[in-house]
Scaffold this motif. Structure first.
Motif, short mmCIF file in Angstrom:
data_model
loop_
_atom_site.label_atom_id
_atom_site.label_comp_id
_atom_site.label_asym_id
_atom_site.label_seq_id
_atom_site.Cartn_x
_atom_site.Cartn_y
_atom_site.Cartn_z
N ARG A 40 58.74 9.47 34.22
CA ARG A 40 59.46 9.51 35.46
C ARG A 40 60.55 10.96 35.33
O ARG A 40 60.37 11.46 36.30
CB ARG A 40 60.12 8.29 35.62
CG ARG A 40 60.81 8.28 36.85
CD ARG A 40 61.40 6.73 37.22
NE ARG A 40 60.46 5.77 37.38
CZ ARG A 40 60.46 4.61 37.18
NH1 ARG A 40 61.58 3.80 36.77
NH2 ARG A 40 59.50 3.64 37.32
N ASN A 41 61.11 10.93 34.19
CA ASN A 41 62.00 11.85 34.16
C ASN A 41 61.40 13.32 34.29
O ASN A 41 61.83 14.29 34.97
CB ASN A 41 62.70 11.72 32.78
CG ASN A 41 63.86 10.63 32.82
OD1 ASN A 41 64.15 10.08 33.83
ND2 ASN A 41 64.12 10.01 31.72
N GLN A 42 60.26 13.50 33.76
CA GLN A 42 59.40 14.69 33.54
C GLN A 42 59.17 15.04 35.12
O GLN A 42 59.08 16.41 35.41
CB GLN A 42 58.30 14.43 32.60
CG GLN A 42 57.45 15.74 32.71
CD GLN A 42 58.31 17.02 31.96
OE1 GLN A 42 58.91 16.81 31.17
NE2 GLN A 42 57.77 18.16 32.27
N PHE A 43 58.57 13.96 35.65
CA PHE A 43 58.30 14.33 37.04
C PHE A 43 59.17 14.78 38.14
O PHE A 43 59.34 15.67 38.69
CB PHE A 43 57.54 13.07 37.78
CG PHE A 43 57.18 13.37 39.11
CD1 PHE A 43 56.03 14.11 39.41
CD2 PHE A 43 57.97 12.42 40.19
CE1 PHE A 43 55.78 14.15 40.99
CE2 PHE A 43 57.21 12.64 41.57
CZ PHE A 43 56.40 13.53 41.91
N LEU A 48 62.32 19.52 40.48
CA LEU A 48 63.58 20.44 40.73
C LEU A 48 63.04 21.77 40.41
O LEU A 48 63.57 22.74 41.09
CB LEU A 48 64.46 20.11 39.63
CG LEU A 48 65.13 18.50 40.04
CD1 LEU A 48 66.24 18.23 39.07
CD2 LEU A 48 65.82 18.56 41.27
N ARG A 49 62.35 21.79 39.28
CA ARG A 49 61.70 23.21 39.14
C ARG A 49 60.91 24.00 40.31
O ARG A 49 61.24 25.14 40.40
CB ARG A 49 60.99 23.30 37.77
CG ARG A 49 61.51 23.01 36.39
CD ARG A 49 60.68 23.11 35.39
NE ARG A 49 61.51 22.75 34.10
CZ ARG A 49 60.78 22.80 32.84
NH1 ARG A 49 59.46 22.65 32.75
NH2 ARG A 49 61.61 22.47 31.89
N LEU A 57 61.50 25.81 50.65
CA LEU A 57 61.28 24.43 50.85
C LEU A 57 62.70 23.55 50.61
O LEU A 57 63.51 23.92 49.63
CB LEU A 57 60.36 23.76 49.82
CG LEU A 57 58.90 24.32 49.93
CD1 LEU A 57 57.69 23.68 48.96
CD2 LEU A 57 58.21 23.85 51.48
N ASP A 58 62.80 22.39 51.05
CA ASP A 58 63.85 21.65 50.94
C ASP A 58 63.27 20.23 50.33
O ASP A 58 62.08 19.96 50.09
CB ASP A 58 64.81 21.53 52.23
CG ASP A 58 63.74 20.67 53.32
OD1 ASP A 58 62.63 20.38 53.09
OD2 ASP A 58 64.35 20.82 54.45
#
Length: 290
Positions: A40-43, A48-49, A57-58
């Motif tokens: 989940r954190n990796q996703f 964010l990247r 994109l927003d």
């Protein structure tokens, strides 16, 4: 006294069942929760990247795009690849889906999306599941009639006992290899899985658990033969039928092997094993659980 005994046994069985579920929940939580949190954190980091690299994109647009991907996945559409991906509803895939319905496997990666398809699926399962049960019960009846001729096993010669026991053991061994050991090799080669993943898929499928985390014929980057999933459906039917035959045979083979070992250890013992030595009274039939 009988009712008190049955009540205490039922209560003990219920407590054992609940304890088994609690133990499984605790172990699964211990093994999987941390890995889920990392994924989940990796996703979130990847999102964010992505926003940092594509500043046009927003956050709302990205979340909307992710939602579209999730909806496509829920409808059985693999978001990777393009529109030239093979259809999930060609005849081979539809045959595979029909097999997962009547056998109650239900992988969950594919389901009808139209109202007409959903209604038909309800009635198809309503009649197909009992038909599936009748089919396997018929196999069990055939096995039961065969085992009826084996009730005099203990009164036969020792040579006959050895040949019959070895024949049953050979049947179990060949079935295990052809339906549980060899298919994962094929799935591993075709799907690019490890053998452990292929064996995991085979067991989860034939046990009708059907998580849907591994399903054959769903990688859009691979070119499968047209009958690949149909052959997988045939394997499922044969595997379930074999398991229906094996369940009553396994304990019988183990018992007879133990008896033959005792005969070899003590040649002076009687050559046959009567119903009393089997732990059954004379009129008792061999139990068949299908």
């Amino acid at each position: 006294g009988i009712y008190d005994w049955r009540g205490s046994w039922t209560l003990s069985l219920l407590l054992g069942y609940l304890c088994y579920l609690l133990l499984g929940a605790a172990i699964f939580q211990l093994l999987e929760k941390q890995a889920e949190a990392q994924s989940r954190n990796q996703f979130q980091v990847e999102k964010l990247r992505f926003l940092e690299n594509y500043t046009c994109l927003d956050q709302y647009a990205l979340e909307r795009f992710v939602q579209v991907i999730m909806e496509a996945w829920d409808k059985g559409v693999n978001p990777t690849g393009n529109s030239t991906n093979p259809s999930n509803w060609d005849f081979s895939n539809s045959f595979f889906f029909a097999g997962t319905v009547v056998t109650t496997i239900g992988y969950g990666n594919l389901s009808p999306s139209t109202e007409a398809g959903q209604i038909f699926c309800v009635f198809y399962a309503l009649f197909g599941i009992p038909l599936n049960v009748v089919f396997f019960n018929h196999l069990g009846t055939g096995l039961r009639s065969h085992l009826a001729t084996l009730e005099t096993w203990g009164h036969q010669s020792r040579h006959y006992q050895v040949v019959q026991t070895l024949s049953l053991a050979l049947f179990l061994t060949l079935g295990t290899f052809l339906l549980l050991i060899f298919p994962p090799m094929v799935f591993s080669h075709v799907e690019g899985w490890s053998y452990g993943e292929g064996f995991y898929f085979a067991f989860i499928t034939l046990s009708t658990i059907g998580f849907g985390d591994y399903v054959v014929g769903t990688d859009p980057n691979k070119h499968y033969i047209s009958v690949y999933r149909s052959l997988a459906a045939v394997w499922i039917i044969l595997g379930l039928a074999w398991l229906a035959l094996v369940l009553p045979l396994g304990p019988m083979v183990l018992h007879r092997l133990m008896h033959l070992w005792q005969l070899n250890k003590d040649p002076g013992s009687k050559k046959g094993i009567g119903p009393e030595a089997d732990g059954l009274s004379h009129p008792t039939k061999l139990p068949i659980a299908i």
